[in-house]
Design a protein around this motif. Structure first.
Motif, mmCIF file in Angstrom:
data_model
loop_
_atom_site.group_PDB
_atom_site.id
_atom_site.type_symbol
_atom_site.label_atom_id
_atom_site.label_comp_id
_atom_site.label_asym_id
_atom_site.label_seq_id
_atom_site.Cartn_x
_atom_site.Cartn_y
_atom_site.Cartn_z
ATOM 1 N N ILE A 1 0.875 -1.170 0.000
ATOM 2 C CA ILE A 1 0.000 0.000 0.000
ATOM 3 C C ILE A 1 0.913 1.221 0.000
ATOM 4 O O ILE A 1 1.800 1.330 0.844
ATOM 5 C CB ILE A 1 -0.917 0.012 1.244
ATOM 6 N N PRO A 2 0.735 2.158 -0.942
ATOM 7 C CA PRO A 2 1.617 3.324 -1.002
ATOM 8 C C PRO A 2 1.612 4.128 0.302
ATOM 9 O O PRO A 2 0.597 4.222 0.989
ATOM 10 C CB PRO A 2 1.037 4.154 -2.151
ATOM 11 N N TYR A 3 2.752 4.724 0.615
ATOM 12 C CA TYR A 3 2.924 5.506 1.833
ATOM 13 C C TYR A 3 1.896 6.625 1.933
ATOM 14 O O TYR A 3 1.313 6.860 2.987
ATOM 15 C CB TYR A 3 4.345 6.075 1.876
ATOM 16 N N ARG A 4 1.641 7.329 0.825
ATOM 17 C CA ARG A 4 0.694 8.456 0.861
ATOM 18 C C ARG A 4 -0.737 8.007 1.142
ATOM 19 O O ARG A 4 -1.582 8.812 1.466
ATOM 20 C CB ARG A 4 0.788 9.284 -0.402
ATOM 21 N N LEU A 5 -1.002 6.694 1.029
ATOM 22 C CA LEU A 5 -2.339 6.167 1.356
ATOM 23 C C LEU A 5 -2.351 5.454 2.702
ATOM 24 O O LEU A 5 -3.296 4.742 3.023
ATOM 25 C CB LEU A 5 -2.806 5.209 0.253
ATOM 26 N N GLY A 6 -1.276 5.645 3.484
ATOM 27 C CA GLY A 6 -1.229 5.055 4.815
ATOM 28 C C GLY A 6 -0.436 3.764 4.916
ATOM 29 O O GLY A 6 -0.392 3.140 5.966
ATOM 30 N N GLY A 7 0.200 3.356 3.849
ATOM 31 C CA GLY A 7 0.981 2.120 3.865
ATOM 32 C C GLY A 7 2.426 2.353 4.249
ATOM 33 O O GLY A 7 2.803 3.424 4.739
ATOM 34 N N ARG B 1 6.685 2.342 3.388
ATOM 35 C CA ARG B 1 7.512 3.066 2.423
ATOM 36 C C ARG B 1 8.231 2.077 1.509
ATOM 37 O O ARG B 1 8.545 0.980 1.924
ATOM 38 C CB ARG B 1 8.567 3.896 3.160
ATOM 39 N N GLU C 1 10.018 8.735 0.166
ATOM 40 C CA GLU C 1 8.622 9.141 0.045
ATOM 41 C C GLU C 1 8.157 10.124 1.117
ATOM 42 O O GLU C 1 6.985 10.427 1.179
ATOM 43 C CB GLU C 1 7.736 7.898 0.084
ATOM 44 N N ASP D 1 7.310 14.584 -0.859
ATOM 45 C CA ASP D 1 6.775 14.410 -2.212
ATOM 46 C C ASP D 1 7.225 15.504 -3.162
ATOM 47 O O ASP D 1 7.486 15.259 -4.324
ATOM 48 C CB ASP D 1 5.252 14.351 -2.188
#
Length: 94
Positions: free
Chosen positions: A36-42, A44, A61, A64
């Protein structure tokens, strides 16, 4: 993301990669990608620089765009870098 925003983001990623390579050495061919991408709470994505003694892990990340993201009173933007004196066994990529 709008085209202009995406282009600015790509230029910053390229510049950030060049800065980190100048400081840490060339990236290893392996990247540990977060599910899950970092910007979506996942987590890095983690990069492994080759120019360090031992093992190094770097994230790219936290910032940005320039002046957006992680910062403090000394650095306008920063990334996470970790090191250990332990080395990877020869012949293994990770």
């Amino acid at each position: 993301m709008a085209d202009a925003d995406e282009e600015a983001w790509e230029q910053w990623q390229d510049r950030k990669s060049a800065i980190m390579e100048a400081l840490l050495g060339k990236e290893h061919g392996m990247v540990m990608n977060a599910m899950i991408p970092y910007r979506l709470g996942g987590g890095r994505d983690l990069y492994y620089p080759e120019g360090v003694s031992g093992t190094g892990i770097a994230a790219k990340e936290l910032s940005d765009l320039p002046r957006e993201g992680s910062s403090n009173s000394v650095f306008q933007c920063q990334e996470l870098v970790m090191f250990t004196k332990c080395t990877r066994p020869r012949g293994r990529r990770a």
